[in-house]
Design a protein around this motif. Structure first.
Motif, PDB file in Angstrom:
ATOM      1  N   SER A 116       0.845  -1.188   0.000  1.00  0.00           N
ATOM      2  CA  SER A 116       0.000   0.000   0.000  1.00  0.00           C
ATOM      3  C   SER A 116       0.886   1.247   0.000  1.00  0.00           C
ATOM      4  CB  SER A 116      -0.912   0.011   1.231  1.00  0.00           C
ATOM      5  OG  SER A 116      -0.142   0.233   2.395  1.00  0.00           O
ATOM      6  N   ALA A 117       0.301   2.369  -0.318  1.00  0.00           N
ATOM      7  CA  ALA A 117       1.060   3.628  -0.358  1.00  0.00           C
ATOM      8  C   ALA A 117       1.612   3.971   1.019  1.00  0.00           C
ATOM      9  CB  ALA A 117       0.168   4.745  -0.885  1.00  0.00           C
ATOM     10  N   GLU A 118       0.871   3.672   2.083  1.00  0.00           N
ATOM     11  CA  GLU A 118       1.341   3.961   3.437  1.00  0.00           C
ATOM     12  C   GLU A 118       2.578   3.128   3.783  1.00  0.00           C
ATOM     13  OE1 GLU A 118      -1.954   3.095   2.837  1.00  0.00           O
ATOM     14  OE2 GLU A 118      -2.653   5.166   2.841  1.00  0.00           O
ATOM     15  N   GLU A 119       2.582   1.866   3.379  1.00  0.00           N
ATOM     16  CA  GLU A 119       3.747   1.008   3.641  1.00  0.00           C
ATOM     17  C   GLU A 119       4.973   1.512   2.893  1.00  0.00           C
ATOM     18  OE1 GLU A 119       2.345  -2.778   2.381  1.00  0.00           O
ATOM     19  OE2 GLU A 119       1.239  -3.170   4.219  1.00  0.00           O
ATOM     20  N   VAL A 120       4.800   1.921   1.662  1.00  0.00           N
ATOM     21  CA  VAL A 120       5.926   2.436   0.874  1.00  0.00           C
ATOM     22  C   VAL A 120       6.461   3.717   1.496  1.00  0.00           C
ATOM     23  CG1 VAL A 120       6.592   3.367  -1.382  1.00  0.00           C
ATOM     24  CG2 VAL A 120       5.148   1.343  -1.259  1.00  0.00           C
ATOM     25  N   THR A 121       5.568   4.619   1.908  1.00  0.00           N
ATOM     26  CA  THR A 121       6.000   5.876   2.530  1.00  0.00           C
ATOM     27  C   THR A 121       6.754   5.609   3.822  1.00  0.00           C
ATOM     28  OG1 THR A 121       4.083   6.991   1.585  1.00  0.00           O
ATOM     29  CG2 THR A 121       5.187   8.094   3.411  1.00  0.00           C
ATOM     30  N   ARG A 122       6.249   4.718   4.660  1.00  0.00           N
ATOM     31  CA  ARG A 122       6.918   4.390   5.924  1.00  0.00           C
ATOM     32  C   ARG A 122       8.312   3.809   5.670  1.00  0.00           C
ATOM     33  NH1 ARG A 122       6.353   3.751  11.102  1.00  0.00           N
ATOM     34  NH2 ARG A 122       4.188   4.270  11.402  1.00  0.00           N
ATOM     35  N   ARG A 123       8.413   2.902   4.696  1.00  0.00           N
ATOM     36  CA  ARG A 123       9.713   2.297   4.391  1.00  0.00           C
ATOM     37  C   ARG A 123      10.697   3.335   3.869  1.00  0.00           C
ATOM     38  NH1 ARG A 123      11.205   0.057  -0.279  1.00  0.00           N
ATOM     39  NH2 ARG A 123       9.075  -0.232  -0.971  1.00  0.00           N
ATOM     40  N   MET A 124      10.226   4.256   3.005  1.00  0.00           N
ATOM     41  CA  MET A 124      11.112   5.292   2.471  1.00  0.00           C
ATOM     42  C   MET A 124      11.603   6.221   3.581  1.00  0.00           C
ATOM     43  SD  MET A 124       9.154   6.192  -1.105  1.00  0.00           S
ATOM     44  CE  MET A 124       9.992   7.732  -1.288  1.00  0.00           C
ATOM     45  N   LEU A 125      10.722   6.583   4.505  1.00  0.00           N
ATOM     46  CA  LEU A 125      11.129   7.449   5.613  1.00  0.00           C
ATOM     47  C   LEU A 125      12.124   6.753   6.525  1.00  0.00           C
ATOM     48  CD1 LEU A 125       7.724   9.153   6.478  1.00  0.00           C
ATOM     49  CD2 LEU A 125       9.727  10.203   5.404  1.00  0.00           C
ATOM     50  N   GLU A 126      11.912   5.465   6.774  1.00  0.00           N
ATOM     51  CA  GLU A 126      12.856   4.711   7.600  1.00  0.00           C
ATOM     52  C   GLU A 126      14.224   4.617   6.931  1.00  0.00           C
ATOM     53  OE1 GLU A 126      10.908   1.007   8.308  1.00  0.00           O
ATOM     54  OE2 GLU A 126       9.628   1.831   9.891  1.00  0.00           O
ATOM     55  N   GLU A 127      14.241   4.398   5.610  1.00  0.00           N
ATOM     56  CA  GLU A 127      15.505   4.326   4.888  1.00  0.00           C
ATOM     57  C   GLU A 127      16.211   5.672   4.844  1.00  0.00           C
ATOM     58  OE1 GLU A 127      14.754   2.639   1.048  1.00  0.00           O
ATOM     59  OE2 GLU A 127      14.188   0.690   1.870  1.00  0.00           O
TER      60      GLU A 127
END
Length: 141
Positions: A116-127
């Motif tokens: 989902s878009a939320e999962e992608v955003t969370r992963r990008m912020l963590e990276e």
């Protein structure tokens, strides 16, 4: 014991009722077909009616040439109609085709998306090293 009259079948639907039911049943189709029929068909019919009207007034060859930009609208006998036809050919037709293609491509991309878009955003912020608050789960503490 009195005999009851035979039960007659219900009356057949009128043409208007069948058309209404068919139009309401469009929502059961998949989204691209529904969108193309419900939104695209009226625009396509309006364009076809306008094109036929221009063909009858201007001549079919001139109508085609003005629509695709081969002939200038100023070089026709009915310039006002030709200018509208030219604008339809240069602005509305590509916008409509682009909208249909964009919708269908977006639909295919969404079907293949794993996250989902939320999962992608969370992963990008963590990276990127942004600390995020912990996710709240639905369970009791």
């Amino acid at each position: 014991m009195a005999q009851q009259p035979p039960i007659s079948p219900p009356p057949k639907d009128t043409v208007a009722e069948r058309v209404r039911d068919s139009y309401r049943a469009l929502s059961e189709w998949n989204r691209p077909v529904y969108w193309l029929v419900k939104r695209g068909l009226p625009w396509t019919l309006a364009f076809a009616a306008f094109y036929v009207a221009c063909g009858l007034v201007l001549d079919w060859t001139v109508t085609y040439e003005v629509l695709v930009g081969i002939t200038s609208p100023a070089a026709t006998d009915h310039q006002a109609l030709a200018w509208v036809l030219s604008l339809v050919g240069w602005l509305i037709t590509p916008a409509f085709v682009g909208g249909v293609v964009g919708y269908l491509v977006n639909r295919q991309v969404d079907q293949r998306r794993q996250e989902s878009a939320e999962e992608v955003t969370r992963r990008m912020l963590e990276e990127a090293g942004v600390t995020l608050p912990p996710q709240v789960s639905g369970g009791a503490p």
